[in-house]
Design an enzyme around this catalytic site. Structure first.
Site, PDB file in Angstrom:
ATOM      1  CG  HIS A  17      26.374  47.513  69.065  1.00 29.34           C
ATOM      2  ND1 HIS A  17      27.248  46.635  68.157  1.00 29.34           N
ATOM      3  CD2 HIS A  17      25.433  47.453  68.297  1.00 29.34           C
ATOM      4  CE1 HIS A  17      26.586  46.593  67.398  1.00 29.34           C
ATOM      5  NE2 HIS A  17      25.662  47.123  68.019  1.00 29.34           N
ATOM      6  CE  LYS A  41      19.722  40.557  59.584  1.00 26.39           C
ATOM      7  NZ  LYS A  41      19.931  41.617  60.599  1.00 26.39           N
ATOM      8  NE  ARG A  90      22.780  53.172  64.280  1.00 21.68           N
ATOM      9  CZ  ARG A  90      22.076  52.222  62.834  1.00 21.68           C
ATOM     10  NH1 ARG A  90      23.557  51.554  62.858  1.00 21.68           N
ATOM     11  NH2 ARG A  90      21.350  51.352  62.863  1.00 21.68           N
ATOM     12  CB  SER A 127      26.580  44.909  62.425  1.00 18.11           C
ATOM     13  OG  SER A 127      26.293  45.309  63.656  1.00 18.11           O
TER      14      SER A 127
END
Length: 158
Positions: A17, A41, A90, A127
């Site tokens: 990040h 979440k 990514r 993460s």
């Protein structure tokens, strides 16, 4: 002033990040790191904790500001008068999802999305994986800022 938003949940912020945020800060006058508030979440860190972590690890950049948002990112962009979103990619799987979101966001609001390829050094980071590795006693130092590493170990291993 050229402004851009880097959105995410940042639960927690990783060096991947920070790579995207840092690179964006060299290209734009202001980078707004926008922390998503997602009540559906279960997060490891509260929104306030994530904001504090991000403020601490981005303080070296004089043009990065941390904020929070809920709802649609494009509404946040309109309210803040930010014309563009920067997203790190990514892998191909990221691109497929992010392209669809970029097209929807542009259709709804005219907000552009710009993609940055992730530094290969961080292309495997997420993460979720960081939390899992830490939870089971693995070493994530060097993958997250030192402050975040300390907080992760404290939170997940007691």
């Amino acid at each position: 002033m050229r402004r851009v938003v880097c959105p995410g949940s940042f639960d927690p912020v990783t060096n991947g990040h920070l790579d995207i945020i840092g690179r964006a800060s060299r290209l734009y006058d202001e980078v707004v790191v926008a922390v998503l508030i997602n009540i559906e979440k279960k997060s490891l860190f509260t929104v306030e904790e994530r904001i504090e972590m991000l403020q601490a690890v981005t303080k070296e950049y004089g043009n990065v500001r941390v904020d929070k948002f809920h709802g649609l990112l494009v509404d946040f962009c309109k309210q803040q008068e930010i014309p563009a979103i920067v997203k790190g990619l990514r892998a191909i799987s990221d691109f497929d999802y992010e392209l669809q979101m970029a097209q929807l966001n542009y259709r709804m609001s005219g907000v552009e999305t710009l993609f940055m390829s992730t530094n290969p050094e961080y292309s495997f980071l997420s993460s979720s994986r960081i939390k899992e590795i830490t939870r089971y006693g693995g070493d994530v130092s060097g993958l997250v800022p030192d402050l975040v590493h300390e907080l992760l170990v404290e939170r997940l291993r007691g």
